[in-house]
Motif scaffolding. Structure first.
Motif, mmCIF file in Angstrom:
data_model
loop_
_atom_site.group_PDB
_atom_site.id
_atom_site.type_symbol
_atom_site.label_atom_id
_atom_site.label_comp_id
_atom_site.label_asym_id
_atom_site.label_seq_id
_atom_site.Cartn_x
_atom_site.Cartn_y
_atom_site.Cartn_z
ATOM 1 N N LEU A 263 38.854 58.889 52.339
ATOM 2 C CA LEU A 263 39.335 59.240 50.991
ATOM 3 C C LEU A 263 40.179 58.082 50.480
ATOM 4 O O LEU A 263 40.944 57.487 51.231
ATOM 5 N N ARG A 264 40.043 57.796 49.199
ATOM 6 C CA ARG A 264 40.732 56.640 48.625
ATOM 7 C C ARG A 264 40.831 56.814 47.113
ATOM 8 O O ARG A 264 40.260 57.747 46.534
ATOM 9 N N ALA A 265 41.509 55.870 46.480
ATOM 10 C CA ALA A 265 41.521 55.769 45.020
ATOM 11 C C ALA A 265 40.713 54.543 44.622
ATOM 12 O O ALA A 265 41.036 53.423 45.039
ATOM 13 N N ASN A 266 39.644 54.749 43.881
ATOM 14 C CA ASN A 266 38.942 53.621 43.270
ATOM 15 C C ASN A 266 39.734 53.194 42.041
ATOM 16 O O ASN A 266 39.883 53.957 41.093
ATOM 17 N N HIS A 267 40.241 51.977 42.060
ATOM 18 C CA HIS A 267 41.165 51.499 41.039
ATOM 19 C C HIS A 267 40.439 50.496 40.145
ATOM 20 O O HIS A 267 40.170 49.362 40.546
ATOM 21 N N TYR A 268 40.130 50.931 38.924
ATOM 22 C CA TYR A 268 39.440 50.070 37.961
ATOM 23 C C TYR A 268 40.496 49.356 37.134
ATOM 24 O O TYR A 268 40.880 49.803 36.049
ATOM 25 N N VAL A 269 40.945 48.208 37.652
ATOM 26 C CA VAL A 269 42.187 47.604 37.179
ATOM 27 C C VAL A 269 42.076 47.054 35.765
ATOM 28 O O VAL A 269 43.105 46.791 35.121
ATOM 29 N N GLU A 270 40.864 46.856 35.244
ATOM 30 C CA GLU A 270 40.731 46.276 33.909
ATOM 31 C C GLU A 270 40.108 47.244 32.906
ATOM 32 O O GLU A 270 39.628 46.818 31.857
ATOM 33 N N ILE A 271 40.137 48.523 33.203
ATOM 34 C CA ILE A 271 39.469 49.462 32.308
ATOM 35 C C ILE A 271 40.147 49.534 30.947
ATOM 36 O O ILE A 271 39.508 49.801 29.925
ATOM 37 N N PHE A 272 41.443 49.267 30.888
ATOM 38 C CA PHE A 272 42.163 49.261 29.616
ATOM 39 C C PHE A 272 42.276 47.857 29.020
ATOM 40 O O PHE A 272 43.044 47.632 28.099
ATOM 41 N N GLY A 273 41.521 46.902 29.567
ATOM 42 C CA GLY A 273 41.583 45.534 29.072
ATOM 43 C C GLY A 273 41.915 44.570 30.194
ATOM 44 O O GLY A 273 41.966 44.945 31.376
ATOM 45 N N GLY A 274 42.145 43.312 29.850
ATOM 46 C CA GLY A 274 42.462 42.306 30.852
ATOM 47 C C GLY A 274 43.647 42.714 31.706
ATOM 48 O O GLY A 274 44.624 43.267 31.220
ATOM 49 N N ALA A 275 43.552 42.427 32.989
ATOM 50 C CA ALA A 275 44.599 42.857 33.913
ATOM 51 C C ALA A 275 45.893 42.078 33.738
ATOM 52 O O ALA A 275 46.939 42.510 34.199
ATOM 53 N N GLY A 276 45.840 40.915 33.084
ATOM 54 C CA GLY A 276 47.085 40.207 32.802
ATOM 55 C C GLY A 276 47.419 39.154 33.846
ATOM 56 O O GLY A 276 46.870 39.121 34.936
ATOM 57 N N HIS A 277 48.378 38.304 33.487
ATOM 58 C CA HIS A 277 48.721 37.166 34.342
ATOM 59 C C HIS A 277 49.254 37.578 35.695
ATOM 60 O O HIS A 277 49.132 36.848 36.681
ATOM 61 N N TRP A 278 49.850 38.759 35.779
ATOM 62 C CA TRP A 278 50.479 39.154 37.039
ATOM 63 C C TRP A 278 49.458 39.532 38.100
ATOM 64 O O TRP A 278 49.828 39.775 39.242
ATOM 65 N N ARG A 279 48.149 39.580 37.745
ATOM 66 C CA ARG A 279 47.125 39.794 38.766
ATOM 67 C C ARG A 279 46.236 38.561 38.939
ATOM 68 O O ARG A 279 45.179 38.638 39.538
ATOM 69 N N GLU A 280 46.660 37.436 38.406
ATOM 70 C CA GLU A 280 45.862 36.236 38.535
ATOM 71 C C GLU A 280 46.008 35.647 39.937
ATOM 72 O O GLU A 280 46.861 36.052 40.724
ATOM 73 N N ALA A 281 45.165 34.673 40.249
ATOM 74 C CA ALA A 281 45.198 34.025 41.563
ATOM 75 C C ALA A 281 46.598 33.509 41.853
ATOM 76 O O ALA A 281 47.233 32.883 41.002
ATOM 77 N N GLY A 282 47.072 33.787 43.048
ATOM 78 C CA GLY A 282 48.414 33.390 43.443
ATOM 79 C C GLY A 282 49.474 34.416 43.129
ATOM 80 O O GLY A 282 50.597 34.317 43.619
ATOM 81 N N GLY A 283 49.135 35.435 42.319
ATOM 82 C CA GLY A 283 50.086 36.477 41.989
ATOM 83 C C GLY A 283 50.252 37.473 43.128
ATOM 84 O O GLY A 283 49.431 37.549 44.045
ATOM 85 N N ALA A 284 51.311 38.260 43.039
ATOM 86 C CA ALA A 284 51.612 39.207 44.111
ATOM 87 C C ALA A 284 50.541 40.273 44.257
ATOM 88 O O ALA A 284 50.336 40.809 45.343
ATOM 89 N N GLN A 285 49.845 40.619 43.169
ATOM 90 C CA GLN A 285 48.837 41.670 43.228
ATOM 91 C C GLN A 285 47.456 41.127 42.850
ATOM 92 O O GLN A 285 46.653 41.801 42.229
ATOM 93 N N TYR A 286 47.183 39.901 43.240
ATOM 94 C CA TYR A 286 45.906 39.279 42.905
ATOM 95 C C TYR A 286 44.744 40.102 43.465
ATOM 96 O O TYR A 286 44.752 40.553 44.606
ATOM 97 N N THR A 287 43.751 40.321 42.629
ATOM 98 C CA THR A 287 42.532 41.001 43.042
ATOM 99 C C THR A 287 41.349 40.176 42.567
ATOM 100 O O THR A 287 41.176 39.966 41.367
ATOM 101 N N ALA A 288 40.547 39.705 43.508
ATOM 102 C CA ALA A 288 39.396 38.888 43.146
ATOM 103 C C ALA A 288 38.293 39.760 42.564
ATOM 104 O O ALA A 288 38.298 40.982 42.703
ATOM 105 N N ASN A 289 37.330 39.139 41.885
ATOM 106 C CA ASN A 289 36.154 39.863 41.480
ATOM 107 C C ASN A 289 35.458 40.409 42.710
ATOM 108 O O ASN A 289 35.392 39.754 43.755
ATOM 109 N N GLY A 290 34.933 41.625 42.607
ATOM 110 C CA GLY A 290 34.387 42.285 43.775
ATOM 111 C C GLY A 290 33.090 41.671 44.273
ATOM 112 O O GLY A 290 32.377 40.967 43.555
ATOM 113 N N THR A 291 32.783 41.960 45.530
ATOM 114 C CA THR A 291 31.541 41.496 46.150
ATOM 115 C C THR A 291 30.751 42.643 46.758
ATOM 116 O O THR A 291 29.577 42.464 47.079
ATOM 117 N N ALA A 292 31.378 43.824 46.934
ATOM 118 C CA ALA A 292 30.714 44.963 47.571
ATOM 119 C C ALA A 292 30.423 46.037 46.536
ATOM 120 O O ALA A 292 31.226 46.287 45.636
#
Length: 342
Positions: A263-292
């Motif tokens: 059981l988990r939460a599927n988190h669609y981080v950009e559903i309300f628009g761009g995720a913003g600078h705080w999720r960019e590469a090097g950020g604390a909550q960076y999330t890459a584009n998915g592969t699976a």
């Protein structure tokens, strides 16, 4: 509730039909006497304060999210907003007793309201709302809820391999372990452009963002994202984490974790628009584009098709999903479902 589609009874959605004449809640407060006269909720969701939900796009997102979580068995939702824009989207479910709604939650807290407005203007987001999860905790106690979950916002879907029975499976797994007060769940993060024909807001999240970044941590207690808690057994809830009541020496551990495979939460981080600078590469909550590719939520797509057809008749000009997607038709669980192969 069975819905007839194209002359056949096709869709089985387990939802209550009515709660009786006394089901309509008044403006909810923390007092137990003001709670709806319903059976105590079996499983409820706490959300953080939402804002700027006036657009049709926000309506599509919210309707999908509510319908999905009603379909898997949640029977109450606690909503907050800062500006009253949720009201038209929640009116029907609030009248039916499925929703408690606290509009303009900061209107009597001038300094908090001012700080929130400034944060929205300068940062495009709203943080520092954790104290409202404690409000939700005590409100769920007042309702007599068995479980609460901090899914936080309609960009997160509760998903598991049991598909439509994922919530029921969770409740069953922990029903014999009454000493457990708190179960942590992990998340899968989906972002980036989806390889589908449409990125419009009426396209459901699982089609707009079908790929996630794989992780290898099995224990939900490590980097938890959702708190699933028994309200009577928890003292404090703060977004992603919570604090159970003290246990006597020698008692069983009150905090457990679920594997994201169960059981988990599927988190669609950009559903309300761009995720913003705080999720960019090097950020604390960076999330890459998915592969699976996540197949475990695709069972819901026939339901979404039914919802769109209903909306299309109810709202002039409302779009209907037309699939015709080779990738979707090739997924084993989706073959032979008619509308998916049109």
């Amino acid at each position: 509730l069975l819905r007839e589609a194209q002359g056949l009874w096709r869709t089985d959605v387990q939802v209550p039909l009515c709660y009786g004449e006394a089901a309509t809640p008044a403006s909810p407060t923390i007092s137990p006497t003001a709670s709806p006269t319903l059976a105590p909720p079996r499983a409820a969701i706490c959300l953080r304060p939402l804002f700027r939900m006036h657009s049709p796009e926000a309506g599509w997102i919210l309707r999908d999210w509510l319908r999905y979580h009603l379909a898997i068995g949640f029977d109450h939702f606690v909503f907050y907003d800062t500006d009253g824009t949720l009201e038209p989207w929640l009116e029907e479910l609030r009248s039916a007793g499925f929703v408690s709604y606290f509009p303009r939650i900061y209107r009597d807290m001038e300094r908090v309201a001012t700080a929130s407005d400034r944060m929205l203007r300068e940062e495009g987001g709203l943080w520092g709302h954790e104290f409202l999860f404690d409000h939700c905790l005590f409100f769920l106690r007042a309702l007599g809820a068995s479980w609460g979950m901090t899914l936080q916002a309609p960009d997160k879907y509760l998903v598991g391999p049991e598909r439509a029975s994922s919530l029921a499976g969770f409740l069953q797994r922990w029903s014999q372990q009454q000493e457990v007060a708190l179960v942590y769940l992990r998340d899968r993060r989906f972002r980036g452009l989806a390889p589908w024909p449409s990125l419009r807001a009426e396209t459901p999240a699982m089609l707009r963002f079908p790929l996630y970044e794989e992780g290898h941590e099995e224990d939900g207690r490590k980097a938890p994202w959702v708190s699933a808690f028994r309200p009577h057994a928890v003292l404090h809830v703060q977004g992603h984490t919570a604090r159970p009541r003290a246990v006597r020496p020698g008692a069983a551990e009150p905090v457990k974790g679920e594997s994201e495979r169960s059981l988990r939460a599927n988190h669609y981080v950009e559903i309300f628009g761009g995720a913003g600078h705080w999720r960019e590469a090097g950020g604390a909550q960076y999330t890459a584009n998915g592969t699976a590719f996540d197949e475990e939520i695709l069972w819901a797509l026939p339901l979404v098709q039914c919802w769109r057809e209903v909306d299309g008749r109810a709202l002039q000009g409302a779009p209907l999903i037309r699939w015709g997607l080779g990738g979707a038709a090739s997924v084993p669980q989706l073959r032979g479902r008619g509308p998916l192969e049109r």
